[in-house]
Write an enzyme that holds these catalytic residues in place. Structure first.
Site, PDB file in Angstrom:
ATOM      1  N   SER C  15      -2.958  15.185 -29.036  1.00 39.50           N
ATOM      2  CA  SER C  15      -3.830  14.703 -27.965  1.00 39.50           C
ATOM      3  C   SER C  15      -5.213  15.338 -27.999  1.00 39.50           C
ATOM      4  CB  SER C  15      -3.184  14.967 -26.599  1.00 39.50           C
ATOM      5  OG  SER C  15      -2.975  16.345 -26.405  1.00 39.50           O
ATOM      6  N   ASP C 191      -5.726  23.588 -18.534  1.00 42.24           N
ATOM      7  CA  ASP C 191      -4.333  23.798 -18.957  1.00 42.24           C
ATOM      8  C   ASP C 191      -4.229  24.622 -20.241  1.00 42.24           C
ATOM      9  OD1 ASP C 191      -5.210  22.031 -20.859  1.00 42.24           O
ATOM     10  OD2 ASP C 191      -3.825  20.429 -20.348  1.00 42.24           O
ATOM     11  N   HIS C 194      -6.252  21.365 -23.515  1.00 41.05           N
ATOM     12  CA  HIS C 194      -7.190  20.247 -23.686  1.00 41.05           C
ATOM     13  C   HIS C 194      -8.601  20.695 -23.349  1.00 41.05           C
ATOM     14  CE1 HIS C 194      -3.247  18.212 -23.124  1.00 41.05           C
ATOM     15  NE2 HIS C 194      -3.709  17.476 -24.105  1.00 41.05           N
TER      16      HIS C 194
END
Lengths: 219, 219, 219, 219, 219, 219, 219, 219
Positions: C15, C191, C194
């Site tokens: 991601s 977090d 990211h």
């Protein structure tokens, strides 16, 4: 006017033609033909010539190059058995060369463009009452602009092919050039490609003028 | 670099600056400064100079002309007490003359533009460590284009005022002109006004170069 | 700089790389490469080196572990025939061990990670001009944190493999550790995985520094 | 248990308490109290003690610091005439110092925090059956983390004030620290602040334990 | 407590179990188990027993009768190889008889219900550490209600089968009946079937009580 | 039938009457009267008696108790100058006692209910051709249900007031009780309060029967 | 053609004119004038007469009767200082008599219609270069239809007033009647009031014909 | 009444019947039968005859002509094994001739209509307790309207076939004609085809009258 009652008139090409048309074939109720120049053509024909029953269809597809159009020619053009066909393709063949210069596989060369067009037009000419070729355009009057200059080369292919195949031609570039004598291109399109309602009216007028539309006709 | 720790750097102008900033003041978490060139400036400052704590704020407002900006100058600029101010205004002063020629009340003349700018810059200069003027631009390298030509007149006002008021100037038009030696304008912006991420990076680089940003600096 | 005109530079991973890229391949107009570090790389390359025509592509997929990436290696990496490849994988191999400790089938062991990486890197090295390995990271400077400690083991695998296969390596963990001497991790990512725009700029800078990007270059 | 039939129990604070509560007061049908720890408290009280009719209300507001809460104390706490009050504030007083270090006006100093708390707690103590203070927390077990270290200073203020004013205290930091002996913080919250359902259950259990909730009670 | 570290606990049934779970299997991050009683079970297990690593999964499907569940038993239960299985089915077998009396093909008779259950439970018993049967229920304490009376017949089948197959049973009907001594059913569910958070907490408590959950346990 | 041509018939009450009506007054085109029983009344009147021109209006408001209705009585009833008025209020006066027992301020006592109704009905009787009182109801045939039992007390107030003020009364509870001899309540409403189309048809039939509607009338 | 460069041409009326126009005044970029006949007029003027700079504005409001329009006449017509005004109002004055016969307060009588029109037209005539009155219409060729018959009475008022005040008149009813010699009304509008693109083109053509628009003009 | 307990009554046709029904078969909870006349039939049957358990199903499909319906006759009618069948088809067979005159392939001729109907009705008659034919209609009382006139020809086919096959017939055109003696068609439908709730009530009443529904029946 060259159209007869119940003739089917098909427009095909890229996003300029597509303009949100219905799928699989753009026609019928509720803006089936999209909201672009095809709709202006359709509404002018219906308003001025109600005594004729002309079926206007649209199979333009956004993002198409001549390569993409050739790949769907059988199903999206020939199978529909149009009486009259209008083809406007090539803008994306050129545009990708300028907005995505590094993705060369998305570019369609002048040679391929000509080959694609010749194949498509030849097959369509044999199957219809008439095929009209619309040149690609760039709404930029200054020919020094590199994309305009490149587009002119593709337009020249159209002119050459129209002559070779004896097809009527609508020189959309010349049409917009004339208009830009009065207004700046940003009045008609913010990105020099997708016409607003005024730009669509200009295209529709040129198409109808070529077809012998009588503006003084009152049914 | 001319910025000191904890300086507040304010950008203001039109949609090019706005780019979806937070209201009432664009700053802070979650793309508060918007997604345009101000964000590129902010992230480069934060990445290269973490030892400084520079506060980047944005009060650009989409659609603004210099007339609109002057009307909110007190609340959106002076009241925020910036240390450094960047002003980029004028594109809409010109654009409306070309995309809405009949709505003359939306046009801002060269004279009014100069008057608006002078008033704003004079007040800001007295209240900050430094005001940097960014010229308006049209991402069109051909000066024969009427909107480009008109924009150059507004840019000339900027240059004159910067000299008169002894302010640093960023000639964004020259910046883009240089870039168009290599790429077509459609690579950076589809409407010749709103830059994509590459265009924003060009603007940010010019802003930082002028500020003495050291690209070799590694904290 | 090691890139030549028209080179295709492919980024793949999870991601962090994905960041909303287009499907099936992330590239081209309208943020095709997503809004993460790949976009920062792309815009810096385009802004500083317009004379080159570098094609930046992205096949990162959110949630991927090295096991998932290995399963799509042929179609999403080798078949695209990149000139240069960047691989950043492993965060999820570790993360699932901590946020989903009971779902052990979602964990990828250190041994499997090494095997997956070796297979992928070996095949890619033979087919490209260069493969750059980016270590996984956890944006936590305290090595006493168990997830950070575990991530370091996976990063060590990367370093060992890079040496074994003679590949350039970008130590993203070291990069962020250095940054956290100045700022808390919550400034760059909420977090610890990211990165925001500033974090993406740090990654992009490291990638470009390794590639020999000249920040003083002005085309 | 210290609650009597028909007592009104009010929770207030920041986003941890808010969790999407109804406006103007969070209570009643359809998740009126939000989906956070207050809901877990509410549902445990209702499930275990149906013979009591306890009214649970919530006026937490996302983003609040102690400064923001003090500003709405009269309308959102005192005017509601709660029998029991729970206050959990301070996370944002600290967080902004780390994720927005340059926006110093958003920081609340230790001194101001103590002053805000003292004023609020004193007025509430006089007007209720009991005020319980919940410390702010950072779901990070390593005290070397600067934000954790800073949060501990604010937690110490809570402990000092609770002693001074003779109020029960729930040490949420100690609660989470104990939990992290078994699980990593990412199991309970991805950003170390907003607890998931498991984290909310931990908070609710601590609140109920302090209140003398009997887990063996079966109505 | 009967669960051991790393046991997989699977819940299956109808909408009461489903509650918006992830597909194809409800588990993992971001409310994968849905927002119903399974989530309450999961969060209580995780909060009270962090030293165990219990995997909670959910394959409930809204609208299912025992006939529907039997049809997907292999893929949605047996193939997942659960250590512990909880089955709660039958509400829709009865409900359709009352809300759709004319659509008799949607009704599942008592005989078919028993046959479906016996087949499912027998196969599952052989493949797991334990299968717990939860009776269907109707949140109506008055047994004179025809749907309640009918549901009791289906509940009796559960009791008989649990005895026959020596399976633990959770008498959810008795659970709610006891609760309705204190509160009206509309406090827990507006339609007497789908429990709100309080109703889910009651179900979760009963499940955990049966499993030997120690509410006084503090890890 | 008691209605004359051009009479205005106003329905008011709570969500049962509201059913999504238009604001500020529910009437006119496009489901202005909502999609509940008022629409069934309206369409039956229009279908069977097209020779009359009856204006049907609706000012029911979801969530209203008799207290809420009394507060807007002047503007939402008297000011509209109805010829005929139908009032159906009281369900929420009772419901809140059962679904929100701890929020006692939301309960309306029997005494207050009677006082509210008497004031409203008295003023309306003097200003209209006729006021019809509809009892509140709970779609539960078992009178042992506590909410049903409580609702019966409120229904008894309606009967007493209707007798005292000599107003026609529609005993909706008796209507549904009779229906439940044949069907279960879940056939008509899932929450025993809001009727589906069948339940609305039952209410409409009772209203029209009382008004002398001739079902055999064919215009 | 009667329009001169920079003239402002204002259209006002009901939903037929409105067609989704911008607020507060419909004009400018992005379909500011709506998507109805005003847009067709605007685009034809712009396409055929680019050498003029005609400003087209729209203040039609959906649902308006002549009573509603009179109430906003000062702000929405006179204050805008149009050079040329087009008024098309009356459809709703009649329509409400047929689709809402019982809501008599929504009907506008012939007498009130005439009074409203006379007041509006008189004031506008004095303040503009020219006011053109467009009759209301019903797209129903059969004059035996009661709504058509009633509409004809309102149209006759328009004709009488146009003569009395010496204003040009566009007889839209006659226009559509002529068209229905060739096509059924459902071809142009499904509800006999709101024209589709073809219907809008018919209205626009009539407006332009009256204004002396030269269809053979090619700028 | 001709229906017996548990009979399945199926309605099929075009958008008038469809009205948003559920797929694949419209029946059951939550407006499964759509919101048109089938729902009015269903709710009247359920309200007046609760002692019967009549299953009402709907397989109408928007846009269908008799040609389309014939193509799905087996799966959408015969396979469902209805006891009673109602068919209302033909509106689109005619409508397309008027709103899309040029798309002749969408027109269904009178001859084909008769053939389609005969085939469908014959097969259904043999497989059900009774088939009722509903004529197509146009909500236009003036028979001089060409679409009305054409619709009458299709209606005549229905009458002829009903006589030939000895089927009950509902003359919907006569029904609406009678209604229009009192109200204008715009009161019941804006497009003269899709009935509002009042129009649906008229259709439902006719269907039930034919079936022997006793309006005085009170269960």
């Amino acid at each position: 006017m060259k159209f007869s009652a119940y003739d089917r008139i098909l427009f095909t090409g890229d996003s300029v033609t597509d303009a949100g048309r219905a799928r699989p074939v753009g026609e019928g109720l509720h803006t089936g033909v999209g909201s672009g120049y095809v709709r202006v053509v359709e509404s002018l024909l219906a308003a001025f010539y109600p005594e004729l029953y002309l079926r206007v269809s649209n199979t333009g597809t956004s993002g198409n190059t001549s390569r993409d159009l050739a790949a769907r020619w059988q199903t999206d053009v020939l199978d529909l058995k149009p009486d009259w066909l209008y083809v406007c393709i090539g803008v994306n063949d050129v545009w990708r060369q300028f907005d995505s210069p590094a993705i060369t596989s998305s570019h369609v060369s002048l040679e391929e463009y000509e080959a694609n067009l010749r194949t498509m037009l030849t097959s369509a000419k044999a199957a219809t009452k008439g095929v009209t070729l619309m040149t690609p355009y760039y709404m930029e009057p200054l020919t020094a602009d590199p994309m305009r200059a490149r587009m002119d080369e593709y337009g020249a292919v159209c002119r050459r092919l129209a002559a070779e195949l004896d097809l009527p031609l609508i020189d959309t570039q010349a049409l917009f050039d004339a208009y830009f004598a009065h207004r700046h291109s940003s009045f008609v399109a913010w990105d020099r490609v997708h016409p607003n309602q005024t730009g669509c009216t200009l295209l529709a007028r040129a198409i109808l003028d070529e077809a012998g539309f009588d503006w003084a006709h009152r049914a």
